[in-house]
Design a protein around this motif. Sequence first.
Motif, mmCIF file in Angstrom:
data_model
loop_
_atom_site.group_PDB
_atom_site.id
_atom_site.type_symbol
_atom_site.label_atom_id
_atom_site.label_comp_id
_atom_site.label_asym_id
_atom_site.label_seq_id
_atom_site.Cartn_x
_atom_site.Cartn_y
_atom_site.Cartn_z
ATOM 1 N N LEU A 120 0.816 -1.213 0.000
ATOM 2 C CA LEU A 120 0.000 0.000 0.000
ATOM 3 C C LEU A 120 0.849 1.262 0.000
ATOM 4 N N TRP A 121 2.158 1.085 0.020
ATOM 5 C CA TRP A 121 3.076 2.225 -0.061
ATOM 6 C C TRP A 121 2.968 2.888 -1.427
ATOM 7 N N ARG A 122 2.974 4.214 -1.446
ATOM 8 C CA ARG A 122 2.836 4.972 -2.687
ATOM 9 C C ARG A 122 3.963 5.980 -2.901
ATOM 10 N N GLY A 123 5.157 5.634 -2.444
ATOM 11 C CA GLY A 123 6.314 6.479 -2.715
ATOM 12 C C GLY A 123 6.641 7.493 -1.646
ATOM 13 N N GLU A 124 5.993 7.411 -0.473
ATOM 14 C CA GLU A 124 6.343 8.320 0.617
ATOM 15 C C GLU A 124 7.814 8.158 0.981
ATOM 16 N N GLU A 125 8.434 9.258 1.448
ATOM 17 C CA GLU A 125 9.884 9.252 1.671
ATOM 18 C C GLU A 125 10.319 8.468 2.900
ATOM 19 N N PHE A 126 9.488 8.458 3.939
ATOM 20 C CA PHE A 126 9.854 7.778 5.174
ATOM 21 C C PHE A 126 8.915 6.602 5.434
ATOM 22 N N TYR A 127 9.426 5.632 6.190
ATOM 23 C CA TYR A 127 8.678 4.398 6.457
ATOM 24 C C TYR A 127 8.684 4.114 7.944
ATOM 25 N N LEU A 128 7.487 3.988 8.522
ATOM 26 C CA LEU A 128 7.344 3.620 9.926
ATOM 27 C C LEU A 128 6.579 2.308 10.001
ATOM 28 N N GLN A 129 7.202 1.311 10.571
ATOM 29 C CA GLN A 129 6.559 0.004 10.752
ATOM 30 C C GLN A 129 6.219 -0.168 12.221
ATOM 31 N N ILE A 130 4.934 -0.434 12.500
ATOM 32 C CA ILE A 130 4.492 -0.571 13.878
ATOM 33 C C ILE A 130 3.510 -1.737 13.989
ATOM 34 N N ASP A 131 3.097 -2.023 15.222
ATOM 35 C CA ASP A 131 2.028 -2.969 15.473
ATOM 36 C C ASP A 131 0.700 -2.209 15.509
ATOM 37 N N SER A 132 -0.381 -2.928 15.710
ATOM 38 C CA SER A 132 -1.708 -2.308 15.621
ATOM 39 C C SER A 132 -2.196 -1.738 16.942
ATOM 40 N N HIS A 133 -1.381 -1.781 17.973
ATOM 41 C CA HIS A 133 -1.784 -1.305 19.294
ATOM 42 C C HIS A 133 -0.658 -0.425 19.850
ATOM 43 N N MET A 134 -0.684 0.838 19.466
ATOM 44 C CA MET A 134 0.373 1.782 19.808
ATOM 45 C C MET A 134 -0.220 3.138 20.203
ATOM 46 N N ARG A 135 0.567 3.926 20.949
ATOM 47 C CA ARG A 135 0.239 5.316 21.250
ATOM 48 C C ARG A 135 1.485 6.161 21.003
ATOM 49 N N PHE A 136 1.279 7.462 20.823
ATOM 50 C CA PHE A 136 2.354 8.336 20.360
ATOM 51 C C PHE A 136 2.451 9.601 21.203
ATOM 52 N N VAL A 137 3.648 10.153 21.287
ATOM 53 C CA VAL A 137 3.831 11.433 21.955
ATOM 54 C C VAL A 137 3.554 12.544 20.950
ATOM 55 N N GLN A 138 3.279 13.722 21.453
ATOM 56 C CA GLN A 138 3.021 14.857 20.584
ATOM 57 C C GLN A 138 4.259 15.162 19.738
ATOM 58 N N GLY A 139 4.048 15.321 18.442
ATOM 59 C CA GLY A 139 5.153 15.650 17.538
ATOM 60 C C GLY A 139 6.047 14.478 17.207
ATOM 61 N N TRP A 140 5.500 13.269 17.297
ATOM 62 C CA TRP A 140 6.311 12.074 17.052
ATOM 63 C C TRP A 140 6.963 12.079 15.682
ATOM 64 N N ASP A 141 6.265 12.643 14.677
ATOM 65 C CA ASP A 141 6.797 12.641 13.316
ATOM 66 C C ASP A 141 8.036 13.514 13.194
ATOM 67 N N GLU A 142 7.983 14.714 13.758
ATOM 68 C CA GLU A 142 9.143 15.604 13.727
ATOM 69 C C GLU A 142 10.300 15.008 14.517
ATOM 70 N N LYS A 143 9.982 14.410 15.644
ATOM 71 C CA LYS A 143 11.027 13.834 16.491
ATOM 72 C C LYS A 143 11.756 12.696 15.771
ATOM 73 N N LEU A 144 11.005 11.818 15.113
ATOM 74 C CA LEU A 144 11.633 10.685 14.438
ATOM 75 C C LEU A 144 12.479 11.136 13.246
ATOM 76 N N ILE A 145 11.973 12.095 12.489
ATOM 77 C CA ILE A 145 12.749 12.586 11.348
ATOM 78 C C ILE A 145 14.031 13.262 11.830
ATOM 79 N N SER A 146 13.922 14.029 12.912
ATOM 80 C CA SER A 146 15.106 14.680 13.479
ATOM 81 C C SER A 146 16.118 13.648 13.967
ATOM 82 N N MET A 147 15.636 12.589 14.618
ATOM 83 C CA MET A 147 16.536 11.527 15.074
ATOM 84 C C MET A 147 17.234 10.861 13.898
ATOM 85 N N LEU A 148 16.483 10.619 12.839
ATOM 86 C CA LEU A 148 17.071 9.942 11.683
ATOM 87 C C LEU A 148 18.157 10.811 11.055
ATOM 88 N N GLU A 149 17.932 12.115 11.018
ATOM 89 C CA GLU A 149 18.960 13.019 10.500
ATOM 90 C C GLU A 149 20.221 12.947 11.350
#
Length: 376
Positions: A120-149
């Motif tokens: 179902l991927w359509r060319g997005e630049e980043f890939y997050l693989q998770i399970d179906s029962h998760m919770r997230f902190v505020q700004g998780w997307d920015e935090k993960l991209i910053s960590m990857l950099e």
Amino acid sequence: ETPARTGVTRESKEGKRAAARAGIGVRSVSSVGSGRGDAHIFVCIPSYRDPECQHTINDLFAQAARPGRVFVGVCWQVHAQDDAHCFAYPPSRPEQVRTITVSHKRARGPCYARALAQGLWRGEEFYLQIDSHMRFVQGWDEKLISMLEECVRICRRLPAKPIITTYPAGYSLSGKQRVPTDRRPAILCAKEFGKDGQIRLAAKTLQKAPKCPIWSRFWAAGFAFSRAEVILEVPYDPNLENIFFGEEASMAVRLWTNGWDFFCPNEAVIYHLWSRKGRPTFRELKVEHSIERRAMLRVNQVLGVSNPSNENKPPNMRRYGRGDARKLEEYEKFSGVSFRKKTITPEAKRGGAGEGCLEEDKLTGLLNVLSGLMSE
């Protein structure tokens, strides 16, 4: 029941068909959104009759700093009537959720489901693989991209191919504090070999959160964040049917030998529901053990445990086997785990963390002090 969108035949044919449906190898990473602000994230989720998945999806969007860049791919494995409660809360951004639905009776375990969801991927630049029962902190997307950099700057290899991965701390469905406030991360460690011959991992909390991500020796299927090229280079093997243990070790070897490096996050950004109360697994189904044995043969070949003759060699192992950027023996030396000898070094049991770096070291130190006092 919900009709499956995938035909179920047997190993090689099914693997080829599932991979073709997944579109793996025909897509490419989008050139749009090369910067942090406009880059997109594809979130891959396998869900087996899990009522938490709907909340996981909505929390993904609610807690993202830029929810418009998040796209979700879910492989639903459900009973059309009995699992209606799994869809009681529609996604807040339905146009950003892609799905493939399979009857729960045709479920073949997490590896097969992740392979379908990757399609179902359509060319997005980043890939997050998770399970179906998760919770997230505020700004998780920015935090993960910053960590990857930051990981890219740490990597000694070019091109840098870091993956942020670990077992997240748990959240609860009851009580006042359902999601922990402790942001210290946990690092993956080797625990033991099970009776099935497969390695078991554990996550151990660090005493202090590091300033940047740190090297990790292992990889977790339930939380892995990287550039999306990983889908093209190391796609999930759809032939790994009906297995659970063996998934992470075989993927770790495939990823590492293809040049990908693992990092522990320097901050907890995702939490996992570890309790399975009220949540069935695919193990409730009657499993054809011959299928599981064929899948384990593939896993063991990746791990160098078995070396079958040409006539007994599993199909498509060139695509779903080890890479040639690094050798299996190099990974075993790096990780401290020998899959053939079933040995684990003391360093591997600490995930490479130095003495005094793990939270459990506080208790060890206290016990040593008490032991010294009692012996005086």
